[in-house]
Design a protein around this motif. Structure first.
Motif, PDB file in Angstrom:
ATOM      1  N   SER A 123       0.815  -1.213   0.000  1.00  0.00           N
ATOM      2  CA  SER A 123       0.000   0.000   0.000  1.00  0.00           C
ATOM      3  C   SER A 123       0.852   1.269   0.000  1.00  0.00           C
ATOM      4  O   SER A 123       0.305   2.371  -0.096  1.00  0.00           O
ATOM      5  CB  SER A 123      -0.945   0.008   1.207  1.00  0.00           C
ATOM      6  N   ASN A 124       2.165   1.112   0.121  1.00  0.00           N
ATOM      7  CA  ASN A 124       3.068   2.264   0.066  1.00  0.00           C
ATOM      8  C   ASN A 124       4.083   2.081  -1.056  1.00  0.00           C
ATOM      9  O   ASN A 124       5.269   2.392  -0.905  1.00  0.00           O
ATOM     10  CB  ASN A 124       3.797   2.425   1.403  1.00  0.00           C
ATOM     11  N   ARG A 135      12.725  -0.298   5.377  1.00  0.00           N
ATOM     12  CA  ARG A 135      11.380  -0.739   5.008  1.00  0.00           C
ATOM     13  C   ARG A 135      10.580  -1.245   6.204  1.00  0.00           C
ATOM     14  O   ARG A 135       9.354  -1.183   6.200  1.00  0.00           O
ATOM     15  CB  ARG A 135      11.456  -1.853   3.956  1.00  0.00           C
ATOM     16  N   PHE A 136      11.269  -1.754   7.194  1.00  0.00           N
ATOM     17  CA  PHE A 136      10.537  -2.293   8.329  1.00  0.00           C
ATOM     18  C   PHE A 136       9.794  -1.204   9.093  1.00  0.00           C
ATOM     19  O   PHE A 136       8.940  -1.484   9.940  1.00  0.00           O
ATOM     20  CB  PHE A 136      11.503  -3.048   9.265  1.00  0.00           C
ATOM     21  N   MET A 137      10.111   0.075   8.784  1.00  0.00           N
ATOM     22  CA  MET A 137       9.400   1.182   9.423  1.00  0.00           C
ATOM     23  C   MET A 137       7.906   1.156   9.111  1.00  0.00           C
ATOM     24  O   MET A 137       7.085   1.577   9.932  1.00  0.00           O
ATOM     25  CB  MET A 137       9.981   2.526   8.959  1.00  0.00           C
ATOM     26  N   LEU A 138       7.544   0.646   7.941  1.00  0.00           N
ATOM     27  CA  LEU A 138       6.131   0.644   7.550  1.00  0.00           C
ATOM     28  C   LEU A 138       5.298  -0.305   8.413  1.00  0.00           C
ATOM     29  O   LEU A 138       4.289   0.115   8.994  1.00  0.00           O
ATOM     30  CB  LEU A 138       6.006   0.311   6.063  1.00  0.00           C
ATOM     31  N   PRO A 139       5.659  -1.598   8.538  1.00  0.00           N
ATOM     32  CA  PRO A 139       4.888  -2.442   9.468  1.00  0.00           C
ATOM     33  C   PRO A 139       5.053  -2.034  10.920  1.00  0.00           C
ATOM     34  O   PRO A 139       4.119  -2.176  11.719  1.00  0.00           O
ATOM     35  CB  PRO A 139       5.434  -3.858   9.213  1.00  0.00           C
ATOM     36  N   ALA A 140       6.229  -1.495  11.284  1.00  0.00           N
ATOM     37  CA  ALA A 140       6.425  -1.058  12.673  1.00  0.00           C
ATOM     38  C   ALA A 140       5.516   0.120  13.007  1.00  0.00           C
ATOM     39  O   ALA A 140       5.004   0.229  14.136  1.00  0.00           O
ATOM     40  CB  ALA A 140       7.887  -0.684  12.909  1.00  0.00           C
ATOM     41  N   ALA A 141       5.296   1.001  12.040  1.00  0.00           N
ATOM     42  CA  ALA A 141       4.405   2.143  12.262  1.00  0.00           C
ATOM     43  C   ALA A 141       2.979   1.686  12.532  1.00  0.00           C
ATOM     44  O   ALA A 141       2.245   2.314  13.306  1.00  0.00           O
ATOM     45  CB  ALA A 141       4.447   3.076  11.051  1.00  0.00           C
TER      46      ALA A 141
END
Length: 291
Positions: A123-124, A135-141
């Motif tokens: 989705s991003n 990239r892990f920032m997206l699921p972590a957010a």
């Protein structure tokens, strides 16, 4: 979106020229060797992404944050009627609303966080294909934004505890530790599924079914002590089982806690997180090409 791109394009300690492809490759190599330092460097981005998820979730909704209460509340009512009144499943002497709501709160966090995190990369796409950031920032957010709903639901749970005069004790000290474990468990599964979903888009169709099966394998509807001992050995391998039981015990001392179940849950969570990070780091270099 412009503000987000600016924040990513100029990382902490970087410059406007950091967007050069060669520098991006170096960043990716550094992240593969040790992501924790870079994750700390991008902490502001993490909070920005989390706040963006919260705003997007409730944008143009009539009830806003009340949806964080409606889902667990109505599910609790259904469970109380069907499983408490009709099926008469034991609640260890605890009022059924308290029993079900205290189990639903952590479970719904895990369910919603895993579902949303699994879609966070696809989705991003625009962010991933245009510029590098961990990239892990997206699921972590997704995990951090989900804690907002969890906190709102916890306030309602306190109201149930007061209304039913269940009382609390020193067991409540377990609560923050369990919140950390709950978040790490959801992050582990979310990292794994989000990486797999980049290559296999049918993951999003399998997740609702898998989450439903996982819920019935987790003592959300029933207490663990009504299960035969043979089944308890296997349910201990479910990291959500000890987590849900731990949350109930932390809130209601009258509910017995199975320390072996909780310890196994913690160990499995750590192993899952380590494996998920390793898999995610190994596959993330190809995200921009595959997605």
């Amino acid at each position: 979106m412009h503000e987000l791109n600016s924040m990513i394009a100029t990382p902490p300690g970087g410059s406007a020229g950091d967007g050069h492809p060669r520098h991006q490759r170096l960043q990716e190599h550094d992240w593969a060797r040790g992501g924790w330092r870079q994750a700390w460097a991008y902490r502001e981005l993490l909070f920005f992404l989390s706040w963006r998820d919260v705003k997007v979730r409730y944008k143009q909704t009539a009830l806003g944050v009340l949806w964080a209460v409606i889902q667990p509340l109505f599910t609790m009512v259904i469970f109380t009627v069907l499983f408490g009144r009709v099926a008469k499943i034991s609640s260890n002497g605890v009022p059924h609303p308290v029993f079900y709501f205290s189990g639903l709160l952590p479970w719904l966090f895990v369910q919603n966080a895993v579902t949303n995190a699994s879609m966070s990369l696809v989705s991003n796409t625009n962010l991933i294909t245009k510029i590098y950031f961990p990239r892990f920032m997206l699921p972590a957010a997704v995990m951090l934004s989900g804690l907002v709903d969890f906190s709102i639901g916890s306030v309602l749970l306190i109201g149930f505890l007061v209304y039913y005069h269940t009382g609390i004790g020193w067991n409540l000290l377990l609560w923050p530790l369990l919140v950390v474990q709950m978040t790490l468990l959801a992050l582990a599964i979310g990292l794994l599924l989000s990486a797999v979903n980049v290559s296999f888009r049918d993951v999003k169709y399998a997740i609702p079914f898998l989450m439903q099966v996982w819920m019935f394998a987790t003592p959300v509807i029933y207490p663990v002590n009504i299960l035969p001992k043979a089944i308890r050995r296997y349910i201990a391998l479910n990291p959500a089982a000890g987590l849900v039981e731990g949350f109930r015990h932390a809130l209601v001392p009258a509910i017995p806690i199975h320390w072996d179940l909780l310890a196994t849950s913690a160990v499995v969570t750590i192993l899952l997180l380590a494996g998920a990070f390793a898999f995610f780091k190994r596959t993330e270099r190809a995200f921009a090409d595959v997605i």
